[in-house]
Design a protein around this motif. Structure first.
Motif, PDB file in Angstrom:
ATOM      1  N   SER A  50      -1.255 -21.867 -38.165  1.00  0.00           N
ATOM      2  CA  SER A  50       0.110 -22.351 -38.514  1.00  0.00           C
ATOM      3  C   SER A  50      -0.069 -23.595 -39.133  1.00  0.00           C
ATOM      4  O   SER A  50       0.869 -24.427 -39.460  1.00  0.00           O
ATOM      5  N   ASP A  71       3.338 -13.898 -42.504  1.00  0.00           N
ATOM      6  CA  ASP A  71       3.104 -15.121 -41.746  1.00  0.00           C
ATOM      7  C   ASP A  71       2.101 -14.908 -40.596  1.00  0.00           C
ATOM      8  O   ASP A  71       1.666 -13.596 -40.294  1.00  0.00           O
ATOM      9  N   VAL A  75       4.668 -17.540 -36.352  1.00  0.00           N
ATOM     10  CA  VAL A  75       4.750 -18.550 -37.126  1.00  0.00           C
ATOM     11  C   VAL A  75       5.796 -18.372 -38.138  1.00  0.00           C
ATOM     12  O   VAL A  75       5.811 -16.957 -38.557  1.00  0.00           O
ATOM     13  N   THR A  76       7.011 -19.154 -38.173  1.00  0.00           N
ATOM     14  CA  THR A  76       7.678 -18.801 -39.532  1.00  0.00           C
ATOM     15  C   THR A  76       7.721 -20.107 -40.402  1.00  0.00           C
ATOM     16  O   THR A  76       8.301 -20.934 -40.238  1.00  0.00           O
ATOM     17  N   SER A  77       7.019 -19.727 -41.390  1.00  0.00           N
ATOM     18  CA  SER A  77       6.645 -20.688 -42.378  1.00  0.00           C
ATOM     19  C   SER A  77       7.778 -20.785 -43.424  1.00  0.00           C
ATOM     20  O   SER A  77       8.074 -21.990 -44.117  1.00  0.00           O
ATOM     21  N   GLY A  78       8.626 -19.706 -43.867  1.00  0.00           N
ATOM     22  CA  GLY A  78       9.509 -19.899 -44.915  1.00  0.00           C
ATOM     23  C   GLY A  78       8.780 -19.509 -46.220  1.00  0.00           C
ATOM     24  O   GLY A  78       9.453 -19.591 -47.309  1.00  0.00           O
ATOM     25  N   ALA A  80       6.378 -16.852 -46.426  1.00  0.00           N
ATOM     26  CA  ALA A  80       5.872 -15.387 -46.212  1.00  0.00           C
ATOM     27  C   ALA A  80       6.788 -14.372 -47.222  1.00  0.00           C
ATOM     28  O   ALA A  80       7.997 -14.547 -47.189  1.00  0.00           O
ATOM     29  N   GLY A  83       7.652 -11.146 -44.617  1.00  0.00           N
ATOM     30  CA  GLY A  83       7.981 -11.633 -42.994  1.00  0.00           C
ATOM     31  C   GLY A  83       6.829 -11.768 -42.359  1.00  0.00           C
ATOM     32  O   GLY A  83       5.888 -12.298 -42.617  1.00  0.00           O
ATOM     33  N   PRO A  84       7.157 -11.746 -41.071  1.00  0.00           N
ATOM     34  CA  PRO A  84       6.105 -12.083 -39.677  1.00  0.00           C
ATOM     35  C   PRO A  84       4.934 -11.209 -40.078  1.00  0.00           C
ATOM     36  O   PRO A  84       4.740 -10.122 -40.745  1.00  0.00           O
TER      37      PRO A  84
END
Ligand code: FES
Length: 282
Positions: A50, A71, A75-78, A80, A83-84
């Protein structure tokens, strides 16, 4: 005028008439390159994935994880693209935990390891082949040693194909650098232009990697090396001139960009973990 055959004498390993400190350069190459390989391997397999982007209103992305195709788990990094974390990633005990770097690091790693300049440097530093110019090499290779004409070293020819991927990565790093100049106001959530130390570091990273890639020997051949006459082809002539200009300093671009990409990666990670706070200039 006749030419006689000159008998080449096989020097023993390390034997040389040189009086300079010829061993310094291969030793430095060995240490720096080993350090880089250890760091990038650790980053690629790092379980805590992360820490590859910094938040707090900044949009810095660690270059070793760029582009982020998926990602990291949880984690949601913005950043990707798709997506996940992928559900298809194997979850066997012995298999590495998914990290975004595992999907993309083969491009920059493969491109650097097969680079014509680096080959000359690490063949000397790691394989003593030879340790340096005019210095005897180990005799175990015998007369059947054929270098890059045979497997496994024939794989080095993949460099010319990796070049296309590397050029795409330069465009992505340029996008990352541009995004590093956008800051989100924590109060209003509005995006605005700004300059932080990370913006400058990531911009320099894109420029240095661009200078290294655009000076590639394979690119030089691609833009003009394959034709007999450049005159009368102004675009190719200009392109060939530009690539040749960068190519003359390829060794310097190679080392400076190597240092800088590791430094940029560490900088973003220090900001992401809160160890270091980005210095906002504007
Ligand atoms: Fe060094 Fe292609 S020869 S990058």
């Amino acid at each position: 005028m006749s030419h006689g055959n000159v008998a080449l004498r096989q020097a023993a390993f390390g034997q040389t008439a040189r009086r300079d400190a010829w061993w310094v350069q291969p030793l430095v190459v060995f240490l720096v390159f080993s350090g880089f390989v250890v760091y990038s391997t650790w980053i690629a397999f790092n379980g805590n994935s992360s820490y590859f982007y910094s938040g707090n209103g900044t949009h810095y992305l660690a270059p070793f994880y760029s582009p982020v195709l998926f990602d990291a788990p949880g984690v949601t990094s913005g950043h990707a693209w798709f997506g996940p974390a992928p559900s298809w990633w194997p979850r066997w005990k012995w298999f590495p935990t998914f990290s975004p770097a595992l999907l993309i690091l083969w491009v920059p790693a493969g491109f650097r390891f097969t680079c014509y300049y680096y080959r000359g440097a690490y063949y000397k530093a790691f394989w003593a082949d030879p340790p340096s110019c005019g210095v005897g090499e180990p005799g175990f290779r015998g007369t059947r040693y054929r270098g890059e004409q045979k497997w496994p070293l024939r794989i080095q020819n993949v460099h010319r194909y990796l070049l296309y991927f590397a050029l795409a990565f330069i465009a992505i790093f340029a996008y990352d650098a541009a995004r590093a100049f956008i800051f989100t106001d924590p109060g209003t959530g509005q995006a605005r232009f700004g300059v932080g130390m990370g913006s400058i570091i990531l911009l320099a990273n894109a420029i240095l990697l661009g200078g290294y890639t655009m000076g590639c020997h394979s690119l030089r051949h691609l833009v003009g090396g394959g034709i007999d006459r450049l005159s009368g082809r102004p675009v190719r002539q200009r392109a060939y001139g530009c690539v040749s200009c960068l190519n003359r300093g390829h060794m310097k671009w190679a080392w400076v960009s190597l240092f800088w990409v590791a430094f940029a990666d560490i900088y973003v990670r220090l900001c992401a973990t809160g160890v270091w706070h980005d210095w906002r200039i504007l």
